[in-house]
Design an enzyme around this catalytic site. Structure first.
Site, PDB file in Angstrom:
ATOM      1  N   GLY A  61      16.323 -15.156   0.560  1.00 25.64           N
ATOM      2  CA  GLY A  61      16.378 -15.737  -0.788  1.00 25.64           C
ATOM      3  C   GLY A  61      15.825 -14.783  -1.838  1.00 25.64           C
ATOM      4  N   ALA A  91       8.866 -18.538  29.210  1.00 26.35           N
ATOM      5  CA  ALA A  91       9.179 -19.968  29.027  1.00 26.35           C
ATOM      6  C   ALA A  91      10.303 -20.385  29.984  1.00 26.35           C
ATOM      7  CB  ALA A  91       9.601 -20.214  27.586  1.00 26.35           C
ATOM      8  N   ARG A 150       0.845  -1.210   0.000  1.00 22.13           N
ATOM      9  CA  ARG A 150       0.000   0.000   0.000  1.00 22.13           C
ATOM     10  C   ARG A 150       0.877   1.256   0.000  1.00 22.13           C
ATOM     11  NH1 ARG A 150      -1.612   3.015   4.460  1.00 22.13           N
ATOM     12  NH2 ARG A 150      -3.641   4.059   4.368  1.00 22.13           N
ATOM     13  N   ARG A 169       7.710 -19.205  -3.719  1.00 21.46           N
ATOM     14  CA  ARG A 169       9.150 -19.469  -3.730  1.00 21.46           C
ATOM     15  C   ARG A 169       9.411 -19.999  -5.141  1.00 21.46           C
ATOM     16  NH1 ARG A 169      10.456 -19.063   1.603  1.00 21.46           N
ATOM     17  NH2 ARG A 169       8.976 -19.861   3.127  1.00 21.46           N
ATOM     18  N   THR A 198       9.915 -10.721   6.401  1.00 19.09           N
ATOM     19  CA  THR A 198       9.991 -12.108   6.860  1.00 19.09           C
ATOM     20  C   THR A 198       9.780 -12.154   8.368  1.00 19.09           C
ATOM     21  OG1 THR A 198      11.461 -13.998   7.266  1.00 19.09           O
ATOM     22  CG2 THR A 198      12.543 -11.893   6.888  1.00 19.09           C
ATOM     23  N   ASP A 234      11.162 -14.215  10.224  1.00 21.56           N
ATOM     24  CA  ASP A 234      12.342 -14.826  10.853  1.00 21.56           C
ATOM     25  C   ASP A 234      13.324 -13.830  11.474  1.00 21.56           C
ATOM     26  OD1 ASP A 234      11.375 -17.273   9.979  1.00 21.56           O
ATOM     27  OD2 ASP A 234      12.478 -17.164   8.090  1.00 21.56           O
TER      28      ASP A 234
HETATM   29  O1  F6P Z   1      10.844 -17.781   6.154  1.00 20.20           O
HETATM   30  C1  F6P Z   1       9.596 -17.817   6.755  1.00 20.20           C
HETATM   31  C2  F6P Z   1       9.241 -19.232   7.157  1.00 20.20           C
HETATM   32  O2  F6P Z   1       7.966 -19.201   7.774  1.00 20.20           O
HETATM   33  C3  F6P Z   1      10.264 -19.947   8.036  1.00 20.20           C
HETATM   34  O3  F6P Z   1      10.180 -19.589   9.381  1.00 20.20           O
HETATM   35  C4  F6P Z   1       9.937 -21.386   7.766  1.00 20.20           C
HETATM   36  O4  F6P Z   1      11.076 -22.190   7.946  1.00 20.20           O
HETATM   37  C5  F6P Z   1       9.538 -21.381   6.318  1.00 20.20           C
HETATM   38  O5  F6P Z   1       9.149 -20.045   6.005  1.00 20.20           O
HETATM   39  C6  F6P Z   1       8.419 -22.297   5.959  1.00 20.20           C
HETATM   40  O6  F6P Z   1       8.201 -22.198   4.600  1.00 20.20           O
HETATM   41  P1  F6P Z   1       6.994 -22.835   3.808  1.00 20.20           P
HETATM   42  O7  F6P Z   1       5.758 -22.045   4.127  1.00 20.20           O
HETATM   43  O8  F6P Z   1       7.384 -22.720   2.380  1.00 20.20           O
HETATM   44  O9  F6P Z   1       6.877 -24.249   4.289  1.00 20.20           O
END
Ligand code: F6P
Length: 328
Positions: free
Chosen positions: A108, A191, A25, A76, A130, A132
């Site tokens: 990637g 945790a 957006r 991907r 991401t 991550d």
């Molecule tokens: O990179 C984001 C992520 O959710 C990672 O944490 C995980 O390893 C991966 O993608 C899972 O990918 P997919 O949805 O292609 O299985």
């Protein structure tokens, strides 16, 4: 001299992350504001290869700032890893007179854009999208904050049942080989243990620590495990080992999985996405390319993509210390 930018293409690529829509957006509206044309490219590089694109206006991105996922869809794309694939993608760029790309995605996806730029000189800016948080040079990536909140909320719920049954729960979280989600959600949800790839805890130490906790009067525990944890055991192997060696505990496993990627972005992610989107268009208009946008000391910054993707982002040692102290 940088080329005049008249049309920008925007795409989302790799795993979706909350806030991607808010970033799309912002890019589209910054283009409209600057009187530049904008194409939305569907399904990441796949759409670029197959010319699956659409003209975007300020109105095409209405009512999406609060939505999870990505309206542009994502993928991907293995074909983009090949020279032939990238050649097809360049044809789409040429045919539609796209002058530059804004790529919203993870490691990637940004690497792909960098290779493409080197081969075809198509300027691009990367927005780190991401959950991550595994890119260098930015305090955090887009979607990470929302994912952390989702994980903490899920663990709060698991704790209710863990306490009620005096159980020990292993909870697997995402992170693609990095422990940012596990460590931060571990602190935030209180945790008892975290297993992250950056710290090779080992199963014996885990056993030892859990036996001590049990002796100290803990009746239930939450152990967060990053997917693909380094020592090669998956969460179910951990669970059955501990169950065998600590029979006084009843053990359960929860794999949070893709729930961590969905949902409405937090306010933090919406604002971050909006800032990154606007700044990425500013960067292109100022002749920059091959850089990733980041946030540092609450300011928008840009760093070379090759640097950003080189390492998975350092784990903050202070957070480990805080976790160790607060989880005794
Ligand atoms: O990179 C984001 C992520 O959710 C990672 O944490 C995980 O390893 C991966 O993608 C899972 O990918 P997919 O949805 O292609 O299985």
């Amino acid at each position: 001299m940088p080329k005049d930018i008249k049309i920008i293409g925007v795409l989302t690529s790799g795993g979706d992350a909350p806030g991607m829509n808010a970033a799309v957006r912002a890019v589209v509206r910054a283009c409209a504001y600057n009187k530049i044309g904008c194409y939305g490219i569907y399904q990441g590089y796949h759409g670029l290869i197959n010319e699956n694109i659409t003209k975007m206006s300020a109105r095409s991105v209405k009512n999406i700032i609060n939505k999870g996922g990505t309206i542009l869809k994502t993928a991907r794309c293995n074909e983009f890893r090949t020279k032939e694939g990238r050649q097809k993608a360049f044809k789409t760029i040429e045919k539609n007179k796209i002058d530059a790309l804004i790529v919203i995605g993870g490691n990637g996806s940004l690497e792909g854009a960098s290779i493409f730029q080197k081969e075809y000189s198509v300027p691009f800016i990367g927005i780190p999208g991401t959950i991550d948080n595994d890119l260098m040079g930015t305090r955090c990536t887009l979607g990470y904050d929302t994912a952390l909140n989702t994980v903490s909320e899920a663990i709060d719920k698991i704790r209710d049942t863990a306490i009620s049954h005096n159980r020990l729960f292993f909870v697997e979280v995402m992170g693609k080989g990095t422990g940012h989600i596990a460590l931060n959600a571990g602190i935030g949800s209180g945790a008892e243990e975290i297993l992250i790839p950056e710290q090779n805890m080992g199963i014996e130490r885990l056993l030892d620590s859990l036996s001590k906790s049990e002796k100290s009067g803990k009746t239930s525990s939450i152990i967060i495990v990053t997917e693909g944890e380094k020592i090669g055991k998956n969460v179910f192997e951990y669970a059955s080992y501990i169950e065998k060696n600590l029979p006084e505990y009843e053990v359960r496993v929860t794999v949070l999985g893709h729930i961590q990627r969905g949902g409405s972005p937090t306010s933090f992610d919406r604002v971050l996405a909006s800032r990154m989107g606007v700044y990425s268009v500013d960067c292109l208009l100022n002749g920059l390319s091959n850089v990733m946008i980041g946030i540092k000391d609450d300011e928008m910054i840009h760093i070379q993509v090759d640097k950003a993707i080189k390492s998975r982002g350092e784990i903050n040692k202070d957070l480990i210390r805080v976790f160790d102290i607060t989880s005794i």
